[in-house]
Design a protein around this motif. Sequence first.
Motif, PDB file in Angstrom:
ATOM      1  N   GLU A  87      27.547  45.173   5.721  1.00  0.00           N
ATOM      2  CA  GLU A  87      28.846  44.555   5.920  1.00  0.00           C
ATOM      3  C   GLU A  87      28.753  43.480   6.991  1.00  0.00           C
ATOM      4  OE1 GLU A  87      31.946  47.318   6.656  1.00  0.00           O
ATOM      5  OE2 GLU A  87      31.449  48.549   4.927  1.00  0.00           O
ATOM      6  N   LYS A  88      29.607  42.488   6.854  1.00  0.00           N
ATOM      7  CA  LYS A  88      29.680  41.443   7.856  1.00  0.00           C
ATOM      8  C   LYS A  88      30.192  42.052   9.147  1.00  0.00           C
ATOM      9  CE  LYS A  88      32.551  37.610   8.834  1.00  0.00           C
ATOM     10  NZ  LYS A  88      33.586  36.761   8.365  1.00  0.00           N
ATOM     11  N   LYS A  89      29.442  41.889  10.223  1.00  0.00           N
ATOM     12  CA  LYS A  89      29.862  42.397  11.518  1.00  0.00           C
ATOM     13  C   LYS A  89      30.361  41.238  12.353  1.00  0.00           C
ATOM     14  CE  LYS A  89      26.829  46.337  11.465  1.00  0.00           C
ATOM     15  NZ  LYS A  89      25.777  47.076  12.113  1.00  0.00           N
ATOM     16  N   LYS A  90      31.220  41.524  13.308  1.00  0.00           N
ATOM     17  CA  LYS A  90      31.760  40.488  14.168  1.00  0.00           C
ATOM     18  C   LYS A  90      30.602  39.774  14.856  1.00  0.00           C
ATOM     19  CE  LYS A  90      35.476  39.715  17.369  1.00  0.00           C
ATOM     20  NZ  LYS A  90      36.526  40.297  18.155  1.00  0.00           N
ATOM     21  N   GLY A  91      30.623  38.458  14.799  1.00  0.00           N
ATOM     22  CA  GLY A  91      29.568  37.685  15.421  1.00  0.00           C
ATOM     23  C   GLY A  91      28.460  37.276  14.468  1.00  0.00           C
ATOM     24  N   ASN A  92      28.529  37.679  13.207  1.00  0.00           N
ATOM     25  CA  ASN A  92      27.537  37.300  12.208  1.00  0.00           C
ATOM     26  C   ASN A  92      28.182  36.429  11.137  1.00  0.00           C
ATOM     27  OD1 ASN A  92      25.640  38.954  13.474  1.00  0.00           O
ATOM     28  ND2 ASN A  92      26.146  40.700  12.202  1.00  0.00           N
ATOM     29  N   LYS A  93      27.366  35.594  10.509  1.00  0.00           N
ATOM     30  CA  LYS A  93      27.787  34.809   9.352  1.00  0.00           C
ATOM     31  C   LYS A  93      26.878  35.194   8.195  1.00  0.00           C
ATOM     32  CE  LYS A  93      30.913  32.266  11.404  1.00  0.00           C
ATOM     33  NZ  LYS A  93      32.306  32.306  11.039  1.00  0.00           N
ATOM     34  N   VAL A  94      27.469  35.482   7.045  1.00  0.00           N
ATOM     35  CA  VAL A  94      26.701  35.923   5.884  1.00  0.00           C
ATOM     36  C   VAL A  94      26.473  34.748   4.941  1.00  0.00           C
ATOM     37  CG1 VAL A  94      26.606  37.485   3.906  1.00  0.00           C
ATOM     38  CG2 VAL A  94      27.578  38.272   6.073  1.00  0.00           C
ATOM     39  N   LEU A  95      25.196  34.481   4.674  1.00  0.00           N
ATOM     40  CA  LEU A  95      24.770  33.443   3.756  1.00  0.00           C
ATOM     41  C   LEU A  95      24.311  34.104   2.464  1.00  0.00           C
ATOM     42  CD1 LEU A  95      23.725  30.603   2.882  1.00  0.00           C
ATOM     43  CD2 LEU A  95      21.606  31.162   4.103  1.00  0.00           C
ATOM     44  N   LEU A  96      24.968  33.791   1.358  1.00  0.00           N
ATOM     45  CA  LEU A  96      24.536  34.259   0.047  1.00  0.00           C
ATOM     46  C   LEU A  96      23.676  33.176  -0.574  1.00  0.00           C
ATOM     47  CD1 LEU A  96      24.572  36.191  -2.403  1.00  0.00           C
ATOM     48  CD2 LEU A  96      26.641  34.983  -3.164  1.00  0.00           C
ATOM     49  N   VAL A  97      22.427  33.509  -0.891  1.00  0.00           N
ATOM     50  CA  VAL A  97      21.530  32.581  -1.568  1.00  0.00           C
ATOM     51  C   VAL A  97      21.454  33.001  -3.030  1.00  0.00           C
ATOM     52  CG1 VAL A  97      19.212  31.605  -1.670  1.00  0.00           C
ATOM     53  CG2 VAL A  97      20.192  32.244   0.544  1.00  0.00           C
ATOM     54  N   VAL A  98      21.921  32.120  -3.918  1.00  0.00           N
ATOM     55  CA  VAL A  98      21.826  32.366  -5.356  1.00  0.00           C
ATOM     56  C   VAL A  98      20.556  31.664  -5.809  1.00  0.00           C
ATOM     57  CG1 VAL A  98      22.934  32.136  -7.603  1.00  0.00           C
ATOM     58  CG2 VAL A  98      24.338  32.419  -5.546  1.00  0.00           C
ATOM     59  N   GLU A  99      19.538  32.457  -6.068  1.00  0.00           N
ATOM     60  CA  GLU A  99      18.195  31.943  -6.329  1.00  0.00           C
ATOM     61  C   GLU A  99      17.771  32.303  -7.749  1.00  0.00           C
ATOM     62  OE1 GLU A  99      15.044  30.087  -6.346  1.00  0.00           O
ATOM     63  OE2 GLU A  99      15.788  30.104  -4.297  1.00  0.00           O
ATOM     64  N   CYS A 100      17.176  31.344  -8.442  1.00  0.00           N
ATOM     65  CA  CYS A 100      16.714  31.604  -9.806  1.00  0.00           C
ATOM     66  C   CYS A 100      15.307  32.177  -9.831  1.00  0.00           C
ATOM     67  CB  CYS A 100      16.786  30.343 -10.654  1.00  0.00           C
ATOM     68  SG  CYS A 100      15.744  29.009 -10.043  1.00  0.00           S
ATOM     69  N   SER A 101      14.569  31.995  -8.760  1.00  0.00           N
ATOM     70  CA  SER A 101      13.197  32.487  -8.702  1.00  0.00           C
ATOM     71  C   SER A 101      13.121  33.660  -7.740  1.00  0.00           C
ATOM     72  CB  SER A 101      12.260  31.373  -8.228  1.00  0.00           C
ATOM     73  OG  SER A 101      11.000  31.899  -7.900  1.00  0.00           O
ATOM     74  N   GLY A 102      12.592  34.770  -8.206  1.00  0.00           N
ATOM     75  CA  GLY A 102      12.447  35.937  -7.347  1.00  0.00           C
ATOM     76  C   GLY A 102      11.289  35.824  -6.376  1.00  0.00           C
ATOM     77  N   ASN A 103      10.528  34.725  -6.442  1.00  0.00           N
ATOM     78  CA  ASN A 103       9.356  34.560  -5.590  1.00  0.00           C
ATOM     79  C   ASN A 103       9.681  33.977  -4.226  1.00  0.00           C
ATOM     80  OD1 ASN A 103       7.855  35.438  -7.795  1.00  0.00           O
ATOM     81  ND2 ASN A 103       7.533  33.364  -8.538  1.00  0.00           N
ATOM     82  N   LEU A 104      10.757  33.220  -4.112  1.00  0.00           N
ATOM     83  CA  LEU A 104      11.114  32.600  -2.839  1.00  0.00           C
ATOM     84  C   LEU A 104      11.864  33.597  -1.968  1.00  0.00           C
ATOM     85  CD1 LEU A 104      12.232  29.104  -4.105  1.00  0.00           C
ATOM     86  CD2 LEU A 104      10.126  29.669  -2.914  1.00  0.00           C
ATOM     87  N   ASN A 105      11.465  33.697  -0.717  1.00  0.00           N
ATOM     88  CA  ASN A 105      12.052  34.666   0.204  1.00  0.00           C
ATOM     89  C   ASN A 105      12.888  33.938   1.258  1.00  0.00           C
ATOM     90  OD1 ASN A 105      12.635  36.608   2.132  1.00  0.00           O
ATOM     91  ND2 ASN A 105      10.683  37.653   1.854  1.00  0.00           N
ATOM     92  N   TRP A 106      14.191  33.856   1.008  1.00  0.00           N
ATOM     93  CA  TRP A 106      15.088  33.178   1.932  1.00  0.00           C
ATOM     94  C   TRP A 106      15.388  34.041   3.151  1.00  0.00           C
ATOM     95  CZ3 TRP A 106      16.021  28.155   1.664  1.00  0.00           C
ATOM     96  CH2 TRP A 106      15.683  27.513   0.464  1.00  0.00           C
ATOM     97  N   TYR A 107      15.140  35.337   3.070  1.00  0.00           N
ATOM     98  CA  TYR A 107      15.288  36.206   4.237  1.00  0.00           C
ATOM     99  C   TYR A 107      14.337  35.729   5.339  1.00  0.00           C
ATOM    100  CZ  TYR A 107      17.594  39.460   0.995  1.00  0.00           C
ATOM    101  OH  TYR A 107      18.435  40.032   0.076  1.00  0.00           O
TER     102      TYR A 107
END
Length: 197
Positions: free
Chosen positions: A28-48
Amino acid sequence: LFVLAGEEMEVTEGSKSPTQGQGESNVEKKKGNKVLLVVECSGNLNWYKTFEGATIQGYDIIVEQAEWDDISIVSYDSGQVMCTLRRAAKPLEGTSQNKDRSVTIDFVLLRSVTRGVANQDSRNKLFALMHGNIPSVNSLQSAYICLERCLMFAELRKMSKKFGRSAFPVIDQSLFTGHRDMIIVPDFPLVAKVGHA
């Protein structure tokens, strides 16, 4: 230094955010954090990993990455946009992709077409993001325009008109709303397309 959704984001050295990539069932989004959703077509790229330790204006960036097929979205009248993300078929090691999870998102990084090959059609999810006015890179408006070639061509023609045809040439194109409207055929050679393609 990145610019994301019109805001500067400084990627700093440091440890991961406490919830990022730990595989919790409901991140869950906690106070002080911003949540970035990455919609990625390739499962090989690691945006984390790409955004590991990143902050934007003092807020930690929490990354969630998924393909369109693994995402369901609800946009509320309050402006809150809630995403439920299914466990990935091939989860990235050390990330939250190995569990189902729910997040309230702050912005989106679009790395996948909304409608494409193999009858993939996620327009309803794009519309939910647009309904929630979620900031995005690539813009939600550009993703919408890319749904139909005639809309994309209209934008290209607008730019050609603004900058001049010599500076921004665009191939001539005619659009007929139906085959009965094709009374005057454009000059040859020509390419005719019927339908969405």
